[in-house]
Each structure stands twice: as C-alpha cells, then as structure tokens.
Design an enzyme around this catalytic site. Structure first.
Site, PDB file in Angstrom:
ATOM      1  N   HIS A   1       6.220  14.442 -13.099  1.00  0.00           N
ATOM      2  CA  HIS A   1       7.167  13.957 -12.233  1.00  0.00           C
ATOM      3  C   HIS A   1       7.025  12.395 -11.852  1.00  0.00           C
ATOM      4  O   HIS A   1       5.951  11.822 -12.200  1.00  0.00           O
ATOM      5  CB  HIS A   1       7.007  14.664 -10.699  1.00  0.00           C
ATOM      6  CG  HIS A   1       6.988  15.962 -10.846  1.00  0.00           C
ATOM      7  ND1 HIS A   1       6.328  17.126 -10.326  1.00  0.00           N
ATOM      8  CD2 HIS A   1       8.398  16.534 -11.196  1.00  0.00           C
ATOM      9  CE1 HIS A   1       6.989  18.225 -10.759  1.00  0.00           C
ATOM     10  NE2 HIS A   1       8.184  18.066 -10.996  1.00  0.00           N
ATOM     11  N   GLY A   2       8.043  11.569 -11.447  1.00  0.00           N
ATOM     12  CA  GLY A   2       7.868  10.301 -11.088  1.00  0.00           C
ATOM     13  C   GLY A   2       8.476   9.269 -12.393  1.00  0.00           C
ATOM     14  O   GLY A   2       9.120   9.617 -13.097  1.00  0.00           O
TER      15      GLY A   2
ATOM     16  N   HIS B   1      10.841  20.179 -16.024  1.00  0.00           N
ATOM     17  CA  HIS B   1      10.577  19.353 -14.787  1.00  0.00           C
ATOM     18  C   HIS B   1      10.436  17.757 -15.495  1.00  0.00           C
ATOM     19  O   HIS B   1      10.000  17.878 -16.622  1.00  0.00           O
ATOM     20  CB  HIS B   1       9.636  19.573 -13.936  1.00  0.00           C
ATOM     21  CG  HIS B   1       9.972  20.803 -13.158  1.00  0.00           C
ATOM     22  ND1 HIS B   1      10.142  20.929 -11.748  1.00  0.00           N
ATOM     23  CD2 HIS B   1      10.297  22.186 -13.418  1.00  0.00           C
ATOM     24  CE1 HIS B   1      10.596  21.989 -11.402  1.00  0.00           C
ATOM     25  NE2 HIS B   1      10.688  22.708 -12.277  1.00  0.00           N
ATOM     26  N   GLY B   2      10.648  16.764 -14.356  1.00  0.00           N
ATOM     27  CA  GLY B   2      10.353  15.588 -15.001  1.00  0.00           C
ATOM     28  C   GLY B   2      11.196  14.945 -16.060  1.00  0.00           C
ATOM     29  O   GLY B   2      10.857  14.209 -17.227  1.00  0.00           O
TER      30      GLY B   2
ATOM     31  N   ASP C   1      13.856  23.123  -4.487  1.00  0.00           N
ATOM     32  CA  ASP C   1      12.962  22.606  -5.430  1.00  0.00           C
ATOM     33  C   ASP C   1      11.576  22.581  -4.976  1.00  0.00           C
ATOM     34  O   ASP C   1      11.299  22.034  -3.758  1.00  0.00           O
ATOM     35  CB  ASP C   1      13.357  21.333  -5.915  1.00  0.00           C
ATOM     36  CG  ASP C   1      12.922  20.992  -7.532  1.00  0.00           C
ATOM     37  OD1 ASP C   1      12.857  22.088  -8.186  1.00  0.00           O
ATOM     38  OD2 ASP C   1      12.752  19.746  -7.636  1.00  0.00           O
TER      39      ASP C   1
ATOM     40  N   THR D   1      13.772  11.556 -10.091  1.00  0.00           N
ATOM     41  CA  THR D   1      13.321  10.070  -9.524  1.00  0.00           C
ATOM     42  C   THR D   1      14.357   9.141  -9.991  1.00  0.00           C
ATOM     43  O   THR D   1      14.692   8.135  -9.234  1.00  0.00           O
ATOM     44  CB  THR D   1      12.071   9.766 -10.582  1.00  0.00           C
ATOM     45  OG1 THR D   1      11.108  10.840 -10.108  1.00  0.00           O
ATOM     46  CG2 THR D   1      11.730   8.402 -10.119  1.00  0.00           C
TER      47      THR D   1
HETATM   48 ZN    ZN Z   1       9.656  19.293 -10.630  1.00  0.00          ZN
END
Ligand code: ZN
Length: 291
Positions: free
Chosen positions: A181-182, A215-216, A82, A240
C-alpha cells in the site's frame, strides 16, 4: 441496473481473464468521476471506501449516493468496504447496504483470522446477497488506519489459502504476494508471481470459485499489472494514486486561481483529473466493454 455484489462481477472476470478496477473514493465527486468513466468505457465497476471516510460521511450516506447512481447506470456496480478490522463495523456497513465487505483480520493468527472472517461471511450471506473478501498474509505499507512494516509483512501460504477459503466461505480472497500500500520505495518491487499462480491454480484451476484480489495497485508498471491479471488477479485495488490526484489537482487549481471563490470549479478540475486516472486503469485492466 440493479446493485450487485463483487462476486457476481468477478466470477466472469476470472473466467475471461480480465480484472475489474476497485477504486477508492473519499467523497461524492470522486464517486461520480469513477462511475461516469466506467459508464463511458462500458466497464463493470467496484467502488470502495476505507473505514475512515466511511465513518466520516456515515455508511448510509455513501450507500444512498451509490444506490442512486448504480440503479440508473447501464453497468454493474458494487460498493465495497475496504480493509475493515472491526467485525461489528463490517456488519453495520452490510446492514447499511454495502454489497461487498472486506474483513481484514490478516494481522491476527490464522485461527483468529479464520474465526472473524467466517463470522462476517455468515452474517453477510445470512442477511442478503452480500459478498465478502478476506485477506491471508499481510500487505505492507499503510492503508487507512492499518500500518504493516515490510518485516512484518508475510506472504500468503497457498495450502493455507485453500483451507481458509473452504472453512470461512469467503467469496473473494486477497492473498499477500508482495504488493504494498502507498508509494513503492523501489522501482521494481519484489512480487511473488509464482505464488499467485499457484494459489490461482489451487483455488480457481478447474472452476473459478473465489476470485483473487490484488492490493496496492498504485505505482506498479503496466506490464507488471498485466502479468498479475493474466495470473488470475481479477479485482485490482487502486487508492493512493486517486488520493494524490485529488489533493494535487485541488492544490494546483487553487494556487492558479487564488482570487476565485467558486467551489464547483475546483470539483470540476478534480473530477476531470480523476476520470483520466480511471480511464487509464480500465484500459490496462482489460475490463473496457465487459459490462
Ligand atoms: Zn489494500
């Protein structure tokens, strides 16, 4: 089942409008948890590692474990690298036996992103059946070593996406559409669903060519995830949440059993908790029974 690349798994998902979970792992316990759950659910699976854990354990170690579990599993499983920003490391992981590589040159200007992504595609396609994911636009937040502030984050331009796909030869595209992200700072993050729909129409409208990646995943509401899947997101990245589960579960177990010195019990507690996360995601993504 022989090891497979992500393209083989995801073209079917794109056609049939479900999404395959791409779960980040940092160690072997997580990898086992992810595989066991996907096997129980008869779901196709993408295991992924960020660059830091991959370097820490060595890509050959991840590949050895992956091959051992994938070859005896009755479901297709892909091992994905990734967000790698380093072309040479992409090639190293492809050589080691990863079956899908993400070159993330999304912070570069368009021409440079195109050049680096094409270089990785040419290499991976040249040495074997390895598919490649590219990113256009930038996803905000922190993923592994890459930090992108919200102001810096730029969404993916649909026309540029078509050009990017055609000129690079990528197998999967991660278009930035506002996911992060996160942990999301707001309960209802602003996602550009229309943009995703337009990109999906331009690229996969008549015949699915290049599956789209979201993503995310952590923190998105179930109905939002389902919308993104319906609009064409056929690989869904979750990282995450799994890291939090690993650390929180380990911490809780140790706090409650301070006198015990049996590492296997911590591993079991963590594995069980991760399996619950994965089970839930597989249900939401609609990939149960699709292997
Ligand atoms: Zn990502």
């Amino acid at each position: 089942m022989p090891v497979v690349n992500a393209r083989e798994i995801l073209l079917k998902a794109t056609r049939e409008k479900y999404s395959v979970g791409a779960f980040n792992v940092t160690n072997i316990i997580q990898m086992e948890a992810v595989v066991e759950t996907a096997v129980n659910k008869k779901a196709p699976l993408i295991i992924q590692t960020s660059v830091t854990p991959s370097r820490f354990l060595d890509p050959r170690v991840f590949v050895a474990v992956y091959q051992a579990v994938a070859e005896s599993a009755p479901i297709p499983i892909c091992l994905h690298l990734d967000h790698c920003t380093d072309v040479d490391y992409c090639k190293r992981c492809a050589d080691a036996g990863y079956t899908n590589i993400m070159i993330d040159a999304s912070k570069q200007v368009f021409a440079e992103n195109l050049r680096q992504t094409k270089e990785v595609c040419d290499y991976c396609h040249g040495i074997g059946n390895i598919s490649v994911e590219g990113e256009l636009g930038t996803v905000s937040g922190v993923e592994d070593q890459i930090k992108v502030s919200e102001d810096e984050a730029a969404l993916c331009n649909p026309e540029k996406a078509v050009e990017f796909v055609e000129k690079t030869g990528i197998d999967l595209l991660a278009p930035a559409i506002g996911t992060a992200h996160g942990i999301y700072k707001t309960e209802n993050p602003k996602l550009d669903l229309e943009r995703l729909s337009r990109i999906a129409g331009l690229i996969n409208g008549k015949v699915p060519r290049v599956p789209l990646v979201i993503h995310g995943g952590t923190g998105l509401k179930e109905e939002v995830v389902k919308k993104l899947v319906a609009l064409g997101g056929s690989k869904f990245n979750v990282s995450t949440e799994l890291k939090h589960t690993l650390i929180d579960t380990g911490y809780e177990y140790i706090s409650a059993h301070r006198e015990e010195y049996n590492p296997g019990k911590i591993d079991s507690a963590v594995k069980k908790a991760i399996m619950k996360n994965i089970e839930n995601w597989i249900e939401i993504l609609g990939c149960a029974g699709k292997a």
